[in-house]
Write a protein that holds these residues in place. Sequence first.
Motif, PDB file in Angstrom:
ATOM      1  N   HIS A 114       0.754  -1.215  -0.150  1.00  0.00           N
ATOM      2  CA  HIS A 114       0.018  -0.207   0.127  1.00  0.00           C
ATOM      3  C   HIS A 114       0.657   1.236   0.118  1.00  0.00           C
ATOM      4  N   GLY A 115       0.405   2.221  -0.582  1.00  0.00           N
ATOM      5  CA  GLY A 115       1.182   3.750  -0.612  1.00  0.00           C
ATOM      6  C   GLY A 115       0.022   4.698  -1.109  1.00  0.00           C
ATOM      7  N   GLU A 116       0.762   6.046  -1.122  1.00  0.00           N
ATOM      8  CA  GLU A 116      -0.238   7.258  -1.624  1.00  0.00           C
ATOM      9  C   GLU A 116      -0.070   7.437  -2.831  1.00  0.00           C
ATOM     10  N   SER A 117       1.350   6.912  -3.311  1.00  0.00           N
ATOM     11  CA  SER A 117       1.439   7.030  -4.822  1.00  0.00           C
ATOM     12  C   SER A 117       1.990   5.786  -5.480  1.00  0.00           C
ATOM     13  N   ALA A 118       2.155   5.920  -6.521  1.00  0.00           N
ATOM     14  CA  ALA A 118       2.629   4.633  -7.446  1.00  0.00           C
ATOM     15  C   ALA A 118       4.000   4.586  -6.991  1.00  0.00           C
ATOM     16  N   GLY A 119       4.880   5.661  -7.090  1.00  0.00           N
ATOM     17  CA  GLY A 119       6.351   5.565  -6.653  1.00  0.00           C
ATOM     18  C   GLY A 119       6.542   5.036  -5.298  1.00  0.00           C
ATOM     19  N   GLU A 120       5.793   5.272  -4.274  1.00  0.00           N
ATOM     20  CA  GLU A 120       5.670   4.723  -2.916  1.00  0.00           C
ATOM     21  C   GLU A 120       5.334   3.162  -2.941  1.00  0.00           C
TER      22      GLU A 120
END
Length: 481
Positions: free
Chosen positions: A14-20
Amino acid sequence: MLLFLLLAGHPPYHGESAGEIALKHANEPIPSLRAERPDVPEAVELVMRVALAKSPAGRFPTIAALADALMMAIQGDQPPVVPAMPPMPPTSSSPRRIRVHARRTAFTWSRAFTMISILVVLSGLVGILLFFAAIPFHLEELPILPFQNLGQSGGLRVNPGGGLAPTPTSGTVKPSAPSTTSYTGNPSSPSGHATPTTGITPSPITNVTATPHPSGTPTPVVCTTGSLNIDGSPYLEPALQQITHDYGNLCSGLNLLLRGDGTRALNFVQKGRVDIAASDVTAMTTRNLTDHPLAALLYAVIASPDVSINGLTSVEIQGIFTGHITNWSQVGGPNEAISVLLPPPTAAINAILRTFVMNGMAEKARGLVMKRDRPDILAQYVSQTPGAISYVPLAVANTASVQTLSIDGVAPSTQALLAGTYQFWSVEHLYTEGNGTSQAQAFLQFAESSQEMSVLSQFGAVPIGMVNAGILSSHLPGPQF
């Protein structure tokens, strides 16, 4: 990733952005599936871990290998064999294999449900692959940035033999993005010329009067049933949208599909994938296609509103787009750097500019290059970028907040084209395989009729019958594809 999502109810990371999420996928340990679903067999857990391995060499070499290991893990009657690395050429020693022993468990409904879920997922993946294999996939329709920065703009060049060939660029360029218009005729629609939804509003460019039919009555309309697929020029597409709209109003039994895939539509019509290919350049004779020239389409060199000049000479245009002129003060304008914005390298308008304005020279100026052949968006960027210059169809220039520049003292107009004093235009061709289908023949007759001549003039095109044969020959064959 999809299998984990379906079995656990959420993605593994899980993450707030695709990079994370990508960083977590690369650095964090593989999450345990059995921690979320204790009923999942250990063998399935191990297969999942191999599939999510950090190193590509540690994953299954093929989808088939993943499917085989997963099925054996579900069945539980024999230990699945999971390859530790992609298959290698035969050597003296056999490839190392990891044998995963599944712990036998009694039959439960949850286990049966898990097995059914996995089979549904695999069936869905196979169906998706078959679906995309059966239709042309347009990668350029994915959301991407409109520009890329290139040291030199590549694209199509005019060969000595008249053909177009790609020139190398310093970056990867996405093809132009086609638009699609599907229209089924409706006899209850109001008659007349409605404005199609294309981002371009038709505006009268010159006072062109359509030549009436010799009998004083409109040309009879021939209607057919079935379907008609038209593909090709994004520059002529707004006019063709209006013509197909008018034709659909009169012929309710025909399903019309219009796309703007550019010059590659010539390949599609040869393969029978479309019925008519609209092209801004001439198809090479080796294609053996039948040409139905429709109109002459005007183009314009445009500049941002802050550039206080009215026109350029052909030599000055050549200097700007080859990178030899970099400041507007060099051509009588303000002391401001020139920002070059270009269509995609594969856009037909590039070859047209080189042939009739650039004296065969290619664009080498440093600047920004569109990834999609969207002249309306390109004109918007020119209007918002200080010192910008580019070139678009005249119909687009007339509806944007940009300066339309004259070339060698001549402003783009129908009168200038007909007089032979303005050179930046192209012949618009409608190509069919042989004489075309009955649907194509009926549509071509309608498109070339006198009642549709006013439609062409609204979108910066001049009906081909109005152009003097001598002037027309100066642009034929022109750039070829």
